[in-house]
Design a protein around this motif. Structure first.
Motif, PDB file in Angstrom:
ATOM      1  N   ALA B 101     -69.388 -15.659  18.874  1.00  0.00           N
ATOM      2  CA  ALA B 101     -69.675 -14.523  19.769  1.00  0.00           C
ATOM      3  C   ALA B 101     -68.584 -13.461  19.718  1.00  0.00           C
ATOM      4  O   ALA B 101     -68.758 -12.363  20.236  1.00  0.00           O
ATOM      5  CB  ALA B 101     -69.846 -15.020  21.200  1.00  0.00           C
ATOM      6  N   ASN B 102     -67.468 -13.772  19.097  1.00  0.00           N
ATOM      7  CA  ASN B 102     -66.333 -12.854  19.019  1.00  0.00           C
ATOM      8  C   ASN B 102     -65.893 -12.400  20.404  1.00  0.00           C
ATOM      9  O   ASN B 102     -65.820 -11.216  20.692  1.00  0.00           O
ATOM     10  CB  ASN B 102     -66.691 -11.647  18.143  1.00  0.00           C
ATOM     11  CG  ASN B 102     -65.495 -10.751  17.854  1.00  0.00           C
ATOM     12  OD1 ASN B 102     -64.342 -11.167  18.051  1.00  0.00           O
ATOM     13  ND2 ASN B 102     -65.746  -9.539  17.417  1.00  0.00           N
ATOM     14  N   ARG B 115     -60.734 -12.312  14.750  1.00  0.00           N
ATOM     15  CA  ARG B 115     -60.701 -12.072  13.302  1.00  0.00           C
ATOM     16  C   ARG B 115     -59.279 -12.029  12.740  1.00  0.00           C
ATOM     17  O   ARG B 115     -59.067 -12.265  11.561  1.00  0.00           O
ATOM     18  CB  ARG B 115     -61.421 -10.763  12.964  1.00  0.00           C
ATOM     19  CG  ARG B 115     -60.626  -9.526  13.359  1.00  0.00           C
ATOM     20  CD  ARG B 115     -61.371  -8.241  13.096  1.00  0.00           C
ATOM     21  NE  ARG B 115     -61.786  -8.056  11.730  1.00  0.00           N
ATOM     22  CZ  ARG B 115     -61.095  -7.404  10.799  1.00  0.00           C
ATOM     23  NH1 ARG B 115     -59.916  -6.893  11.087  1.00  0.00           N
ATOM     24  NH2 ARG B 115     -61.578  -7.254   9.592  1.00  0.00           N
ATOM     25  N   LYS B 148     -63.733 -14.450   8.244  1.00  0.00           N
ATOM     26  CA  LYS B 148     -63.855 -13.251   9.072  1.00  0.00           C
ATOM     27  C   LYS B 148     -65.323 -12.890   9.243  1.00  0.00           C
ATOM     28  O   LYS B 148     -65.752 -12.505  10.324  1.00  0.00           O
ATOM     29  CB  LYS B 148     -63.096 -12.087   8.437  1.00  0.00           C
ATOM     30  CG  LYS B 148     -61.596 -12.165   8.646  1.00  0.00           C
ATOM     31  CD  LYS B 148     -60.948 -10.787   8.518  1.00  0.00           C
ATOM     32  CE  LYS B 148     -59.445 -10.882   8.715  1.00  0.00           C
ATOM     33  NZ  LYS B 148     -58.778 -11.665   7.646  1.00  0.00           N
ATOM     34  N   PHE B 149     -66.099 -13.006   8.154  1.00  0.00           N
ATOM     35  CA  PHE B 149     -67.515 -12.647   8.242  1.00  0.00           C
ATOM     36  C   PHE B 149     -68.196 -13.355   9.403  1.00  0.00           C
ATOM     37  O   PHE B 149     -69.001 -12.768  10.125  1.00  0.00           O
ATOM     38  CB  PHE B 149     -68.245 -12.986   6.936  1.00  0.00           C
ATOM     39  CG  PHE B 149     -69.731 -12.776   7.017  1.00  0.00           C
ATOM     40  CD1 PHE B 149     -70.260 -11.492   6.923  1.00  0.00           C
ATOM     41  CD2 PHE B 149     -70.598 -13.839   7.243  1.00  0.00           C
ATOM     42  CE1 PHE B 149     -71.632 -11.280   7.036  1.00  0.00           C
ATOM     43  CE2 PHE B 149     -71.964 -13.640   7.354  1.00  0.00           C
ATOM     44  CZ  PHE B 149     -72.485 -12.356   7.254  1.00  0.00           C
ATOM     45  N   VAL B 151     -67.125 -14.188  12.220  1.00  0.00           N
ATOM     46  CA  VAL B 151     -66.723 -13.739  13.558  1.00  0.00           C
ATOM     47  C   VAL B 151     -67.762 -12.745  14.084  1.00  0.00           C
ATOM     48  O   VAL B 151     -67.984 -11.693  13.493  1.00  0.00           O
ATOM     49  CB  VAL B 151     -65.311 -13.102  13.524  1.00  0.00           C
ATOM     50  CG1 VAL B 151     -64.959 -12.529  14.890  1.00  0.00           C
ATOM     51  CG2 VAL B 151     -64.280 -14.127  13.089  1.00  0.00           C
ATOM     52  N   GLY B 152     -68.417 -13.112  15.169  1.00  0.00           N
ATOM     53  CA  GLY B 152     -69.442 -12.252  15.754  1.00  0.00           C
ATOM     54  C   GLY B 152     -70.824 -12.457  15.167  1.00  0.00           C
ATOM     55  O   GLY B 152     -71.751 -11.700  15.445  1.00  0.00           O
ATOM     56  N   SER B 153     -70.992 -13.502  14.352  1.00  0.00           N
ATOM     57  CA  SER B 153     -72.272 -13.706  13.654  1.00  0.00           C
ATOM     58  C   SER B 153     -73.301 -14.422  14.532  1.00  0.00           C
ATOM     59  O   SER B 153     -74.416 -14.697  14.085  1.00  0.00           O
ATOM     60  CB  SER B 153     -72.027 -14.507  12.378  1.00  0.00           C
ATOM     61  OG  SER B 153     -71.502 -15.782  12.711  1.00  0.00           O
ATOM     62  N   PHE B 157     -76.103 -17.315  10.677  1.00  0.00           N
ATOM     63  CA  PHE B 157     -75.934 -17.523   9.231  1.00  0.00           C
ATOM     64  C   PHE B 157     -75.591 -18.966   8.864  1.00  0.00           C
ATOM     65  O   PHE B 157     -75.579 -19.326   7.699  1.00  0.00           O
ATOM     66  CB  PHE B 157     -74.846 -16.604   8.686  1.00  0.00           C
ATOM     67  CG  PHE B 157     -75.153 -15.143   8.871  1.00  0.00           C
ATOM     68  CD1 PHE B 157     -75.889 -14.453   7.917  1.00  0.00           C
ATOM     69  CD2 PHE B 157     -74.749 -14.467  10.011  1.00  0.00           C
ATOM     70  CE1 PHE B 157     -76.192 -13.114   8.091  1.00  0.00           C
ATOM     71  CE2 PHE B 157     -75.055 -13.126  10.194  1.00  0.00           C
ATOM     72  CZ  PHE B 157     -75.776 -12.449   9.235  1.00  0.00           C
ATOM     73  N   LYS B 273     -70.919  -6.886  26.277  1.00  0.00           N
ATOM     74  CA  LYS B 273     -69.700  -6.370  25.639  1.00  0.00           C
ATOM     75  C   LYS B 273     -70.064  -5.196  24.750  1.00  0.00           C
ATOM     76  O   LYS B 273     -70.978  -5.296  23.919  1.00  0.00           O
ATOM     77  CB  LYS B 273     -69.066  -7.472  24.794  1.00  0.00           C
ATOM     78  CG  LYS B 273     -67.941  -6.989  23.903  1.00  0.00           C
ATOM     79  CD  LYS B 273     -67.496  -8.077  22.925  1.00  0.00           C
ATOM     80  CE  LYS B 273     -66.557  -7.476  21.879  1.00  0.00           C
ATOM     81  NZ  LYS B 273     -65.964  -8.479  21.005  1.00  0.00           N
ATOM     82  N   PRO B 275     -68.082  -2.641  22.149  1.00  0.00           N
ATOM     83  CA  PRO B 275     -66.888  -2.057  21.521  1.00  0.00           C
ATOM     84  C   PRO B 275     -67.023  -0.532  21.504  1.00  0.00           C
ATOM     85  O   PRO B 275     -68.080  -0.019  21.114  1.00  0.00           O
ATOM     86  CB  PRO B 275     -66.929  -2.597  20.086  1.00  0.00           C
ATOM     87  CG  PRO B 275     -67.970  -3.661  20.078  1.00  0.00           C
ATOM     88  CD  PRO B 275     -68.910  -3.368  21.189  1.00  0.00           C
ATOM     89  N   ILE B 303     -62.716  -1.751  24.389  1.00  0.00           N
ATOM     90  CA  ILE B 303     -63.871  -2.598  24.691  1.00  0.00           C
ATOM     91  C   ILE B 303     -64.353  -2.265  26.092  1.00  0.00           C
ATOM     92  O   ILE B 303     -63.551  -2.204  27.031  1.00  0.00           O
ATOM     93  CB  ILE B 303     -63.518  -4.109  24.683  1.00  0.00           C
ATOM     94  CG1 ILE B 303     -62.801  -4.510  23.390  1.00  0.00           C
ATOM     95  CG2 ILE B 303     -64.776  -4.962  24.876  1.00  0.00           C
ATOM     96  CD1 ILE B 303     -62.239  -5.927  23.435  1.00  0.00           C
ATOM     97  N   VAL B 324     -73.221  -0.129  20.008  1.00  0.00           N
ATOM     98  CA  VAL B 324     -73.983  -1.373  20.047  1.00  0.00           C
ATOM     99  C   VAL B 324     -73.314  -2.307  21.057  1.00  0.00           C
ATOM    100  O   VAL B 324     -72.090  -2.326  21.183  1.00  0.00           O
ATOM    101  CB  VAL B 324     -74.071  -2.030  18.648  1.00  0.00           C
ATOM    102  CG1 VAL B 324     -72.708  -2.426  18.135  1.00  0.00           C
ATOM    103  CG2 VAL B 324     -74.989  -3.251  18.669  1.00  0.00           C
ATOM    104  N   PHE B 336     -78.515  -8.133  20.577  1.00  0.00           N
ATOM    105  CA  PHE B 336     -77.884  -6.840  20.270  1.00  0.00           C
ATOM    106  C   PHE B 336     -78.645  -5.709  20.944  1.00  0.00           C
ATOM    107  O   PHE B 336     -79.869  -5.616  20.822  1.00  0.00           O
ATOM    108  CB  PHE B 336     -77.824  -6.611  18.762  1.00  0.00           C
ATOM    109  CG  PHE B 336     -77.020  -7.649  18.046  1.00  0.00           C
ATOM    110  CD1 PHE B 336     -75.669  -7.784  18.301  1.00  0.00           C
ATOM    111  CD2 PHE B 336     -77.621  -8.522  17.152  1.00  0.00           C
ATOM    112  CE1 PHE B 336     -74.921  -8.766  17.664  1.00  0.00           C
ATOM    113  CE2 PHE B 336     -76.882  -9.502  16.513  1.00  0.00           C
ATOM    114  CZ  PHE B 336     -75.532  -9.626  16.774  1.00  0.00           C
ATOM    115  N   LEU B 340     -77.054  -1.449  15.820  1.00  0.00           N
ATOM    116  CA  LEU B 340     -76.295  -2.405  15.023  1.00  0.00           C
ATOM    117  C   LEU B 340     -76.051  -1.816  13.633  1.00  0.00           C
ATOM    118  O   LEU B 340     -76.992  -1.463  12.930  1.00  0.00           O
ATOM    119  CB  LEU B 340     -77.080  -3.719  14.915  1.00  0.00           C
ATOM    120  CG  LEU B 340     -76.383  -4.862  14.197  1.00  0.00           C
ATOM    121  CD1 LEU B 340     -75.096  -5.260  14.912  1.00  0.00           C
ATOM    122  CD2 LEU B 340     -77.308  -6.064  14.094  1.00  0.00           C
TER     123      LEU B 340
END
Lengths: 484, 362
Positions: B101-102, B115, B148-149, B151-153, B157, B273, B275, B303, B324, B336, B340
């Protein structure tokens, strides 16, 4: 598709003076900082606009021509080595700082902007761009992004990837994609595409515009030199500083050979009798740094240093770093040739790794100079050899290979910041499983179905020459590639 | 019924046997861990525990289902901490859920978010493949950075199994400066003065849900220097912004813990959240004032956190500002909200890692 068709299409994109095809024009682009390899590209183009880059990539995709994006060609892993009969897209003319917003602490830059130029533009606002590869005087942000470049000051604030907030890129199939934003936390919504793109070694496409974050220039630095009578002690001191709870911005080690070389070229004032020299730098708010400095002095004294020097002025500090950053080229003065590796070991194994490297050096009868980012366990052994002696390069490469295996066996990595490129691709299999590599290949093809972007790099197969441990590469025998 | 594998082999079997799964860690982020369709819950809670922690290395490796509080406690024994300040520690959030969820908290201002501290991962993808990326050392440039990818996915995936982080020594002492401003513009003036100064701060939060605008600035460091630094910051901000009132909070642990648990947002059902760039704070705040909600801005305005009951108007509003949001608490449909970015690239990654769409749409 014929070469003629390709060139006639290329001429529709670029004015003639932006296309280089003559041998003498191509010569400077035939290799990068890994000079052991050379390949002649079909042509070099010098785009001046984003659209020209996009059009060039689209043409390559349509006509199945491999391309390599290139900045200043400072890659130490052969990352920007051209592909035979491919196109080199040289991005140096895309060198504008598009926007600088001091209050938000960001800069928006084109890929050909030189790393240090961002700091030059930001310093009037009391800001700087933190990642500082030793080549920062000439290397470009585009290349830094492709290889997630590091530097001496990555200990506290991270590598290039940690300083990139957003990217617009043209993917290898000609699609233009945008991800990240001006927010410090704008990546990582839906997945972190910036994190994926940075360090992808040019295999996904070319960054066209980049948002980087800037940091406030520290108010105070304290730079300490500690001399040790053996290298292992200096390595152990690093562990002791880290364990003490201090968070220096840089911790570097040089061995005696590197000290001698640096002194001969820069006169940095290093203690010349030291077998191991530790450079530790603290930075931040004055009061905090002064308090930390007291702790640091105690730790260093207890670590068995026989001499401690503290930079007394900005000039002295600059000189210390000039010696350190120029150490690679300085070593060039004491040996006709060298190969450098940048494997990583866990910090508590530094002493052990250095002892083993010194044993290997004796066993191979080759001098090894050590200059490295000790704080994060990132070794940089420079293996010295004389290329004119037959078999010397092969011997140096064999030693380099043993050092990489040592890093892996200690739980580390084959590269901390130089990237895999062409040079270390045969070691990827030692670090990753077949499944890991298969997934990475699939990801690469998702963005580059024809494998035209920087083909032959990172993965242990492909057309570009691989540096083998022993003997000549088949392409060398055929005369396709050559080593200096 | 929830599926609860206890090891990688079981996890691989579960993924291969099911058509539609929703990943769940501690279940603290309800909007992301509650099923809205016929998916089964894939509960990672039984794959937990710290695998390796070497205090002198300042790194650790843990299974995805490890509760943050276990990690925080283990690190604290050695004076170390997670500098990205993950949310909902005491509520039972896991390290895997935090990565997915980052959710970095206010403390991410000082050294960076999730990250910036993740070093390596192992995950099982939608085809049941166990994949490793990154490594266990603090510096590593080999291969694509899938750590890193992820993070927030939000689990779309693959299922994270284990992950390695670097950590830092925790500042031994903290203090917080509470500044009160009449209007938000004055508070932003203070923040912009601060961000262009060499003064170092651990957290900078803006609360806009009180009678006046409150800016909370946390400083951490060695005790010998801390009081002097707070005094200096106080003077600096007094000179550079029209401040109404200043208070020094010496014992600030509880204050920041309550922020970490989202107590300020507890009377609302949705929590989002967003950003943003600091320059967008005033614009966003003006638009949100028209909707019944509470807002907090962390990381010096990078944020926005929204507490709201009816978030049906938020999508249009965020679209207008090209922003987003990620819904963390509240209804489980479409996490989302707004625009995005990079959707085409995400879809391509989805084709590689989860081609049968077992883990849900992006």
């Amino acid at each position: 598709m014929t070469a003629q068709q390709f060139f006639s299409r290329l001429k529709k994109i670029f004015p003639e003076k932006q296309i280089l095809t003559q041998d003498v024009q191509l010569l400077p682009y035939e290799s990068d900082a890994l000079t052991a390899f050379k390949t002649k590209p079909r042509a070099v183009v010098l785009p001046e606009t984003e659209q020209e880059v996009i059009d060039a990539v689209r043409l390559c995709y349509e006509m199945d021509v491999p391309f390599v994006a290139r900045g200043s060609g400072t890659s130490l892993s052969g990352g920007s080595l051209p592909i035979k009969d491919g196109l080199v897209i040289a991005l140096n003319r895309l060198n504008k700082i598009v926007k600088l917003d001091p209050q938000q602490r960001i800069a928006v830059v084109q890929p050909g902007v030189v790393n240090l130029h961002i700091t030059h533009a930001a310093q009037v606002h009391g800001l700087y761009y933190a990642p500082d590869p030793s080549s920062q005087l000439i290397c470009t942000i585009g290349g830094n992004i492709a290889f997630n470049s590091g530097g001496a000051h990555c200990l506290k604030y991270g590598m290039t990837s940690n300083h990139v907030l957003g990217i617009r890129a043209v993917l290898a199939d000609g699609t233009v994609a945008e991800f990240g934003s001006e927010s410090l936390d704008g990546v990582g919504v839906g997945a972190d595409l910036v994190g994926l793109f940075v360090g992808s070694e040019g295999l996904f496409g070319i960054a066209l515009e980049i948002i980087v974050r800037l940091l406030p220039k520290p108010e105070k630095y304290r730079t300490v030199l500690a001399a040790y009578d053996n290298l292992g002690k200096a390595g152990d001191a690093v562990g002791q500083v880290v364990a003490s709870g201090l968070l220096p911005s840089a911790m570097e080690i040089m061995d005696n050979l590197a000290i001698q070389a640096a002194e001969a070229s820069v006169n940095a004032g290093y203690p010349q009798d030291a077998q191991g020299l530790l450079i530790v730098e603290l930075e931040g708010e004055s009061e905090q740094v002064e308090s930390e400095f007291e702790h640091l002095e105690q730790v260093i004294r207890a670590s068995g240093a026989h001499e401690i020097r503290v930079a007394q002025s900005d000039e002295e500090r600059t000189l210390i770093w000039k010696g350190r950053k120029g150490a690679f080229s300085a070593v060039g003065r004491i040996s006709p040739d060298y190969v450098v590796q940048d494997g990583v070991v866990p910090r508590s194994y530094l002493g052990e790794a250095l002892t083993e490297i010194s044993r290997l050096s004796k066993a191979y009868d080759l001098r090894v100079a050590n200059v490295f980012h000790a704080g994060d366990g990132n070794l940089h052994p420079l293996i010295l050899y004389d290329g004119k002696q037959s078999g010397a390069l092969e011997k140096a490469e064999a030693l380099a290979g043993e050092i990489l295996q040592l890093c892996i066996s200690l739980g580390g990595s084959i590269t901390g910041e130089h990237g895999v490129g062409m040079e270390k691709r045969d070691y990827m299999g030692a670090m990753f499983s077949e499944v890991d590599l298969e997934v990475m290949q699939e990801i690469r093809r998702a963005f580059d179905p024809k494998e035209i972007a920087n083909r032959g790099k990172m993965f242990p197969s492909g057309e570009a020459p691989a540096l083998k441990l022993h003997g000549m590469h088949p392409l060398e025998k055929k005369g396709v590639i050559s080593r200096e | 019924m929830n599926l609860q594998p206890t090891n990688t082999e079981e996890l691989q079997a579960v993924i291969l046997e099911n058509k539609s799964l929703l990943l769940r860690g501690g279940g603290t982020k309800t909007a992301l861990s509650t099923v809205a369709n016929e998916s089964m819950i894939l509960d990672m809670g039984k794959i937990n525990g710290i695998i390796e922690y070497e205090p002198s290395e300042y790194t650790f490796t843990a299974y995805a289902g490890t509760p943050l509080r276990t990690i925080v406690a283990a690190l604290a024994e050695h004076g170390q901490y997670l500098p990205f300040d993950p949310l909902l520690v005491e509520k039972g959030a896991t390290i895997g859920g935090t990565v997915a969820a980052n959710t970095s908290g206010s403390g991410r201002w000082r050294y960076g978010g999730v990250r910036d501290f993740i070093l390596g991962i192992r995950f099982v993808d939608g085809q049941g493949r166990s994949v490793r990326s990154g490594g266990k050392v603090v510096k590593n440039a080999a291969g694509f950075d899938l750590s890193k990818f992820f993070v927030g996915s939000i689990g779309r995936f693959g299922a994270l199994v284990e992950m390695t982080f670097k950590v830092f020594p925790q500042p031994r002492h903290y203090m917080t400066l509470q500044m009160t401003y009449a209007i938000l513009a004055n508070a932003m003036q203070a923040i912009f003065a601060l961000t262009t100064s060499p003064l170092e701060t651990d957290a900078v939060d803006i609360e806009t849900y009180r009678d006046e605008i409150v800016v909370l600035i946390r400083l951490g460091g060695l005790e010998t220097a801390l009081a002097g630094r707070v005094e200096r910051l106080k003077n600096f901000l007094s000179q550079n912004s029209p401040v109404e009132a200043i208070e020094i909070i010496e014992d600030d642990l509880q204050l920041w813990q309550s922020v970490n648990h989202l107590e300020w947002a507890s009377d609302y059902s949705s929590f989002i959240k967003v950003p943003i760039a600091p320059r967008q704070v005033e614009d966003l705040e003006m638009k949100l004032q028209l909707i019944q909600s509470k807002r907090r801005y962390s990381a010096a305005g990078n944020i926005a956190w929204l507490a709201i009951n009816d978030d049906s108007q938020i999508a249009a509003l965020l679209n207008d500002l090209q922003l987003v949001g990620l819904r963390i608490l509240g209804p489980a449909d479409s996490p989302f909200i707004g625009q995005l970015k990079g959707r085409d690239m995400l879809q391509r990654m989805k084709q590689v890692l989860d081609p049968h769409n077992i883990f849900g749409d992006i």
